[in-house]
Design a protein around this motif. Structure first.
Motif, mmCIF file in Angstrom:
data_model
loop_
_atom_site.group_PDB
_atom_site.id
_atom_site.type_symbol
_atom_site.label_atom_id
_atom_site.label_comp_id
_atom_site.label_asym_id
_atom_site.label_seq_id
_atom_site.Cartn_x
_atom_site.Cartn_y
_atom_site.Cartn_z
ATOM 1 N N ALA A 19 -4.400 -5.532 -14.918
ATOM 2 C CA ALA A 19 -4.153 -7.063 -14.499
ATOM 3 C C ALA A 19 -3.309 -7.178 -13.123
ATOM 4 C CB ALA A 19 -3.571 -7.803 -15.519
ATOM 5 N N ILE A 20 -2.415 -6.091 -13.084
ATOM 6 C CA ILE A 20 -1.651 -6.092 -11.955
ATOM 7 C C ILE A 20 -2.247 -5.402 -10.686
ATOM 8 C CG2 ILE A 20 0.532 -4.800 -11.025
ATOM 9 C CD1 ILE A 20 1.683 -4.669 -13.840
ATOM 10 N N ALA A 21 -2.986 -4.640 -10.915
ATOM 11 C CA ALA A 21 -3.814 -3.821 -9.781
ATOM 12 C C ALA A 21 -4.918 -4.921 -9.226
ATOM 13 C CB ALA A 21 -4.604 -2.651 -10.428
ATOM 14 N N ALA A 22 -5.173 -5.945 -9.967
ATOM 15 C CA ALA A 22 -6.207 -6.870 -9.473
ATOM 16 C C ALA A 22 -5.688 -7.743 -8.506
ATOM 17 C CB ALA A 22 -6.940 -7.687 -10.688
ATOM 18 N N ARG A 23 -4.427 -7.913 -8.450
ATOM 19 C CA ARG A 23 -3.667 -8.802 -7.485
ATOM 20 C C ARG A 23 -3.678 -8.077 -5.996
ATOM 21 N NH1 ARG A 23 -3.411 -10.972 -12.552
ATOM 22 N NH2 ARG A 23 -1.957 -12.533 -12.572
ATOM 23 N N PRO A 24 -3.598 -8.864 -4.981
ATOM 24 C CA PRO A 24 -3.709 -8.759 -3.413
ATOM 25 C C PRO A 24 -2.349 -7.785 -3.441
ATOM 26 C CG PRO A 24 -4.316 -10.756 -3.656
ATOM 27 C CD PRO A 24 -3.782 -10.613 -5.268
ATOM 28 N N GLY A 25 -2.649 -6.793 -2.564
ATOM 29 C CA GLY A 25 -1.535 -5.874 -2.251
ATOM 30 C C GLY A 25 -1.234 -4.704 -3.119
ATOM 31 N N PHE A 26 -1.940 -4.643 -4.321
ATOM 32 C CA PHE A 26 -1.841 -3.467 -5.294
ATOM 33 C C PHE A 26 -2.947 -2.873 -5.443
ATOM 34 C CE2 PHE A 26 1.315 -6.867 -6.139
ATOM 35 C CZ PHE A 26 2.285 -6.283 -6.553
ATOM 36 N N GLN A 27 -3.015 -1.791 -5.992
ATOM 37 C CA GLN A 27 -4.124 -0.657 -6.194
ATOM 38 C C GLN A 27 -4.095 0.118 -7.304
ATOM 39 O OE1 GLN A 27 -6.925 0.097 -4.249
ATOM 40 N NE2 GLN A 27 -7.440 1.818 -5.507
ATOM 41 N N ALA A 28 -5.129 0.198 -8.113
ATOM 42 C CA ALA A 28 -5.057 0.900 -9.238
ATOM 43 C C ALA A 28 -5.158 2.495 -9.037
ATOM 44 C CB ALA A 28 -6.357 0.747 -10.302
ATOM 45 N N GLU A 29 -4.169 3.288 -9.476
ATOM 46 C CA GLU A 29 -4.284 4.804 -9.110
ATOM 47 C C GLU A 29 -5.577 5.137 -9.725
ATOM 48 O OE1 GLU A 29 -4.353 8.801 -10.622
ATOM 49 O OE2 GLU A 29 -3.932 7.105 -12.136
ATOM 50 N N GLY A 30 -6.103 4.879 -10.763
ATOM 51 C CA GLY A 30 -7.580 5.238 -11.275
ATOM 52 C C GLY A 30 -7.694 6.025 -12.331
#
Length: 445
Positions: A206-217
């Motif tokens: 949910a955090i990674a879906a915000r602008p400026g954030f990226q899931a490590e994966g």
């Protein structure tokens, strides 16, 4: 708990990506991509598959002893970076004698300075953290990492040392695992959840879906897998050939997939002794992968011939997770059936999955400490327990070359000389709060 956001929700746009000396390839549709340092998936809609890296260079180890010794087979951006650290491979004669094996080798990915193993957090997760950060573009988004503990410790240390902004999301119970990571820099934000690893993953998504954030994966990140694969590359260099068998405990299976991919590259490059004497398919090391009961979904799927592990979400599943000795092995969404995933690498190597219970793992941990003189983490004890089973069942024979990957160890050894640093989270998410609501508290958006 504070309502103030931990990090800004916008960052400078990443710098234009320079052409890198490797390609990303989809195992399903065979499409290729120039890497921007962030891509996790193929752009085409089809069955899931793990992107892989294709390097034009041969196996040309460089100077030093860290993972960047193998930079020709790492997806790096080519920027200057601190010298990396790695574990150590050695022939374990005493442990081998106890198991009835004449050619047992240990890849010790932990803290054991007398052996040359310099992973301060005591876990092989440092290998992946170093590679993931080296892959990032200039001015990357804020990296978001979900972890059961060891991965968070590795990223806390690496991001703090390199000044890379990230948000770490872990279960509250995982905080002790971060104590060996050292001081946390301001660029690293730590969030805990009241639930388990699955709850941490949901919040991180949910955090990674915000602008400026990226899931490590996670396993989808090629740098994570290729970074972990350096343990196999280093071991093969030390042994002088690929082993007949490779043994490791698995939660997601990223490390096992990484070892298999590294072995395939070595064999294709004509590495000496790359055709193993075992009956593993395609001349690759047979994988013996281990989980712990009562939560061993991939073991059941493999033994029952299921397309996917059957994993519920009710209280009985949470109870099984809580009762498992090695909590880091309790991933509920492992990349089992995806193209290039656990099922495929097991089939290609002629390998198998095994399950060990807590009593077996505890006994194996004691055996390792008595024979080798160093403590190992629960996951590594599970791996040794699985190895003992495989030897007893005749799946691994006495004279074969066996590589046991101890994916964590030496924490007690390090604690004797280094004071642990207790890490406090900046935000504690209580039970019952939705992932979306919690993500708003973290990001302010």
């Amino acid at each position: 708990m504070t309502a103030a956001p931990l990090v800004p929700s916008t960052q400078d746009a990443p710098a234009p990506a320079a052409t890198r000396p490797y390609l990303l390839r989809c195992p399903v549709c065979r499409a290729t991509y120039q890497d921007d340092g962030l891509r996790l998936d193929c752009a085409t809609a089809h069955r899931p598959g793990l992107l892989t890296t294709e390097y034009a260079t041969a196996f040309t180890p460089g100077p030093g002893s860290g993972p960047f010794r193998y930079e020709s087979w790492l997806p790096t951006a080519g920027r200057a970076r601190p010298e990396g650290v790695i574990g150590a491979t050695y022939r374990a004669e005493l442990l081998g004698r106890a198991l009835g094996l004449t050619d047992l080798w240990v890849a010790f990915s932990g803290h054991w300075p007398e052996r040359g193993a310099a992973l301060s957090t005591g876990s092989f997760k440092e290998l992946e953290a170093q590679a993931v950060l080296a892959r990032l573009p200039e001015r990357p988004p804020v990296l978001v990492v979900a972890s059961a503990g060891n991965t968070a410790a590795a990223f806390l240390r690496a991001c703090s040392r390199q000044g890379t902004a990230c948000v770490l999301v872990v279960p509250e119970t995982a905080l002790p695992a971060l104590a060996g990571a050292g001081e946390r820099a301001d660029c690293v934000r730590l969030v805990t959840v009241a639930g388990d690893y699955t709850d941490a993953i949901l919040l991180a998504d949910a955090i990674a879906a915000r602008p400026g954030f990226q899931a490590e994966g996670g396993t989808r990140n090629v740098a994570r897998r290729d970074g972990l694969g350096t343990a196999l590359l280093a071991a093969a260099e030390t042994i002088g050939r690929l082993p007949d068998h490779y043994v490791q405990a698995v939660g997601s299976g990223a490390g096992a997939i990484a070892a298999h991919q590294a072995a395939r590259r070595l064999r294709a490059a004509g590495f000496p002794g790359a055709i193993c004497s075992s009956e593993g398919a395609a001349g690759l090391p047979r994988l013996t992968l281990c989980q712990n009961t009562p939560f061993a979904p991939m073991v059941r799927a493999w033994q029952d011939g299921l397309a996917e592990p059957v994993i519920g979400s009710g209280p009985e599943v949470r109870a099984a997770v809580a009762a498992s000795y090695a909590q880091e092995l309790t991933t509920r969404k492992p990349p089992y059936a995806v193209a290039g995933g656990v099922r495929e690498v097991l089939a290609e190597s002629g390998g198998e999955l095994r399950a060990a219970d807590k009593a077996e793992a505890l006994a194996a941990g004691r055996l390792f400490a008595e024979a080798e003189g160093i403590d190992v983490e629960p996951a590594a004890a599970v791996a040794l327990a699985g190895l003992r089973q495989a030897v007893a069942a005749g799946r691994i024979r006495s004279g074969e070359t066996v590589l046991l990957h101890v994916t964590g160890g030496g924490r007690a050894r390090r604690a004797a000389t280094h004071r642990p640093v207790l890490v406090e989270p900046e935000l504690r998410i209580p039970a019952g709060l939705s992932a979306e609501a919690a993500a708003y508290l973290v990001t302010g958006a």
